[in-house]
Each structure stands twice: as structure tokens, then as C-alpha cells.
Design a protein around this motif. Sequence first.
Motif, PDB file in Angstrom:
ATOM      1  N   UNK A   1       0.852  -1.199   0.000  1.00  0.00           N
ATOM      2  CA  UNK A   1       0.000   0.000   0.000  1.00  0.00           C
ATOM      3  C   UNK A   1       0.887   1.249   0.000  1.00  0.00           C
ATOM      4  N   UNK A   2       0.570   2.223  -0.828  1.00  0.00           N
ATOM      5  CA  UNK A   2       1.383   3.447  -0.869  1.00  0.00           C
ATOM      6  C   UNK A   2       1.071   4.292   0.370  1.00  0.00           C
ATOM      7  N   UNK A   3       1.979   5.233   0.730  1.00  0.00           N
ATOM      8  CA  UNK A   3       1.703   6.099   1.885  1.00  0.00           C
ATOM      9  C   UNK A   3       0.390   6.869   1.718  1.00  0.00           C
ATOM     10  N   UNK A   4       0.076   7.227   0.477  1.00  0.00           N
ATOM     11  CA  UNK A   4      -1.177   7.973   0.225  1.00  0.00           C
ATOM     12  C   UNK A   4      -2.388   7.078   0.482  1.00  0.00           C
ATOM     13  N   UNK A   5      -2.318   5.856  -0.048  1.00  0.00           N
ATOM     14  CA  UNK A   5      -3.435   4.914   0.178  1.00  0.00           C
ATOM     15  C   UNK A   5      -3.599   4.631   1.668  1.00  0.00           C
ATOM     16  N   UNK A   6      -2.449   4.521   2.347  1.00  0.00           N
ATOM     17  CA  UNK A   6      -2.505   4.239   3.787  1.00  0.00           C
ATOM     18  C   UNK A   6      -3.208   5.365   4.547  1.00  0.00           C
ATOM     19  N   UNK A   7      -2.841   6.599   4.221  1.00  0.00           N
ATOM     20  CA  UNK A   7      -3.457   7.746   4.915  1.00  0.00           C
ATOM     21  C   UNK A   7      -4.965   7.805   4.631  1.00  0.00           C
ATOM     22  N   UNK A   8      -5.325   7.571   3.370  1.00  0.00           N
ATOM     23  CA  UNK A   8      -6.748   7.631   2.994  1.00  0.00           C
ATOM     24  C   UNK A   8      -7.538   6.572   3.761  1.00  0.00           C
ATOM     25  N   UNK A   9      -6.935   5.360   3.839  1.00  0.00           N
ATOM     26  CA  UNK A   9      -7.653   4.267   4.507  1.00  0.00           C
ATOM     27  C   UNK A   9      -7.674   4.463   6.027  1.00  0.00           C
ATOM     28  N   UNK A  10      -6.480   4.762   6.584  1.00  0.00           N
ATOM     29  CA  UNK A  10      -6.362   4.851   8.044  1.00  0.00           C
ATOM     30  C   UNK A  10      -7.227   5.967   8.623  1.00  0.00           C
ATOM     31  N   UNK A  11      -7.287   7.096   7.920  1.00  0.00           N
ATOM     32  CA  UNK A  11      -8.017   8.243   8.473  1.00  0.00           C
ATOM     33  C   UNK A  11      -9.352   8.484   7.766  1.00  0.00           C
ATOM     34  N   UNK A  12      -9.766   7.505   6.961  1.00  0.00           N
ATOM     35  CA  UNK A  12     -11.093   7.541   6.296  1.00  0.00           C
ATOM     36  C   UNK A  12     -11.323   8.862   5.562  1.00  0.00           C
ATOM     37  N   UNK A  13     -10.329   9.214   4.745  1.00  0.00           N
ATOM     38  CA  UNK A  13     -10.392  10.489   4.024  1.00  0.00           C
ATOM     39  C   UNK A  13     -11.292  10.343   2.789  1.00  0.00           C
ATOM     40  N   UNK A  14     -12.007  11.399   2.469  1.00  0.00           N
ATOM     41  CA  UNK A  14     -12.891  11.416   1.299  1.00  0.00           C
ATOM     42  C   UNK A  14     -12.494  12.586   0.399  1.00  0.00           C
ATOM     43  N   UNK A  15     -12.781  12.504  -0.922  1.00  0.00           N
ATOM     44  CA  UNK A  15     -12.424  13.602  -1.821  1.00  0.00           C
ATOM     45  C   UNK A  15     -13.076  14.918  -1.387  1.00  0.00           C
ATOM     46  N   UNK A  16     -12.280  15.992  -1.493  1.00  0.00           N
ATOM     47  CA  UNK A  16     -12.807  17.321  -1.158  1.00  0.00           C
ATOM     48  C   UNK A  16     -13.114  18.062  -2.461  1.00  0.00           C
ATOM     49  N   UNK A  17     -14.208  18.857  -2.517  1.00  0.00           N
ATOM     50  CA  UNK A  17     -14.524  19.582  -3.768  1.00  0.00           C
ATOM     51  C   UNK A  17     -13.403  20.504  -4.250  1.00  0.00           C
ATOM     52  N   UNK A  18     -12.523  20.974  -3.358  1.00  0.00           N
ATOM     53  CA  UNK A  18     -11.442  21.883  -3.791  1.00  0.00           C
ATOM     54  C   UNK A  18     -10.247  21.106  -4.340  1.00  0.00           C
ATOM     55  N   UNK A  19     -10.274  19.761  -4.209  1.00  0.00           N
ATOM     56  CA  UNK A  19      -9.127  18.909  -4.551  1.00  0.00           C
ATOM     57  C   UNK A  19      -8.584  18.294  -3.274  1.00  0.00           C
ATOM     58  N   UNK A  20      -7.881  17.168  -3.379  1.00  0.00           N
ATOM     59  CA  UNK A  20      -7.351  16.502  -2.199  1.00  0.00           C
ATOM     60  C   UNK A  20      -8.419  15.706  -1.465  1.00  0.00           C
ATOM     61  N   UNK A  21      -8.076  15.293  -0.248  1.00  0.00           N
ATOM     62  CA  UNK A  21      -8.951  14.427   0.545  1.00  0.00           C
ATOM     63  C   UNK A  21      -9.056  14.989   1.956  1.00  0.00           C
ATOM     64  N   UNK A  22     -10.163  14.735   2.618  1.00  0.00           N
ATOM     65  CA  UNK A  22     -10.311  15.269   3.974  1.00  0.00           C
ATOM     66  C   UNK A  22     -11.182  14.388   4.835  1.00  0.00           C
ATOM     67  N   UNK A  23     -11.082  14.636   6.110  1.00  0.00           N
ATOM     68  CA  UNK A  23     -11.991  14.011   7.073  1.00  0.00           C
ATOM     69  C   UNK A  23     -12.152  14.984   8.236  1.00  0.00           C
ATOM     70  N   UNK A  24     -13.368  15.270   8.596  1.00  0.00           N
ATOM     71  CA  UNK A  24     -13.578  16.137   9.759  1.00  0.00           C
ATOM     72  C   UNK A  24     -13.230  15.355  11.020  1.00  0.00           C
ATOM     73  N   UNK A  25     -12.384  15.936  11.854  1.00  0.00           N
ATOM     74  CA  UNK A  25     -11.911  15.247  13.061  1.00  0.00           C
ATOM     75  C   UNK A  25     -12.497  15.853  14.327  1.00  0.00           C
ATOM     76  N   UNK A  26     -13.055  17.032  14.220  1.00  0.00           N
ATOM     77  CA  UNK A  26     -13.592  17.707  15.400  1.00  0.00           C
ATOM     78  C   UNK A  26     -14.693  18.669  14.993  1.00  0.00           C
TER      79      UNK A  26
END
Length: 170
Positions: A1-26
Motif C-alpha cells: 500500500x502506498x503512503x497515500x493509500x494508507x493515509x486515505x484508509x487509516x483516516x477515512x479520508x474522502x475527496x474534497x470539492x477543492x481537490x485533495x482528501x479530507x476528514x472532519x476530526x472535530x
Amino acid sequence: MSPIELLIEKFELAPHPEGGYFKETYRSKGSIALDALPQEYEGSRNFSTSIYFLLTSDTFSAFHKIKQDEIWHFYAGSPLMLYIISESGELSEHCIGNDFEAGEVPQLVVPGNHWFAAQTIEKDSYSFVGCTVAPGFDFADFVLPERKELLEKFPEHSKLIAKFTRTGEF
Ligand code: GUN
């Protein structure tokens, strides 16, 4: 798994409309009533919210703005460049990262109602950061303009705007 795939999976990141991925944490339990907020807000807002944000080299965070100040925090990966344009057209550029000797900063405040875009500096890499706002984030306060609109507003920054905007719907 690439570091990017790992981050997306581990922190449940989703695509952001501005580009990139995000997850609300607080998202604070408490909220600020509409009549206690500045007039520009159209509804109550949580006290504060925070997200993880992952940007990769093959994309960019497109110019957008929100009403509130946004505090960026660097966590891991490549440094990133933040480009900020004020409503009067003043441009500033900031490098967020952890090479402090090289002038990178681990934290940066993007003032509210400023247009901003971001790009990961290194090739084939990613920037993993946090973005915290108060009052809390609401997509009602999020403006993602098309290229044409920003070019008309800031013709002096046409190169940067062409690079960091998209042309139509996502
Ligand atoms: N929540 C969803 N999108 C965003 C964003 O772009 N910034 C912040 N701070 N929170 C968000």
C-alpha cells in the motif's frame, strides 16, 4: 500500500470539492447563535471544527474562500505552498512544512474572506495537514469560483489563477 493509500484508509479520508482528501476530526458540541455572529453568516455555526487534509502532487487545492480564518497545521510528507489573494488583490505565498531552517512554517493562518490555493511541492508525494476554523465550517460559507470569475477579478494574477482553478463542474 502506498503512503497515500494508507493515509486515505487509516483516516477515512474522502475527496474534497477543492481537490485533495479530507476528514472532519472535530466539531464542537457548542454552537454560536445566528444573532451573535457577524452579519455575513446565514445561520448558527459550531464554535469550531477541524479536519485532516491530504493533498497529493498530482492535483492541487483550487482557489476558494471561506468567511472565517483558517489555521493550517503541517503533519507529514512534502511541504506545500499556500497562495493567498486578498479581496484587494494582494498576493502572499507561504511554505508550510517542517524544514524550519529553510524558512518553512508548521502553522499558518489564512485570513477569512481571502482566496487561497495550495500545492504539494515535491514530485510523487503528498502533504498531510490539518485545517482548523472558528466559527465551525459549513459548506454554506465555502465559495469555489470558476476560473473565469477569478480572472475577471484579479487579471494581474492570471497565471496563478489559471494554474489553480478548474473550469467547470466537478
Ligand atoms: N470541512 C469541510 N471542508 C473543510 C475545509 O475546507 N476547511 C475546513 N476547515 N473544514 C472543512
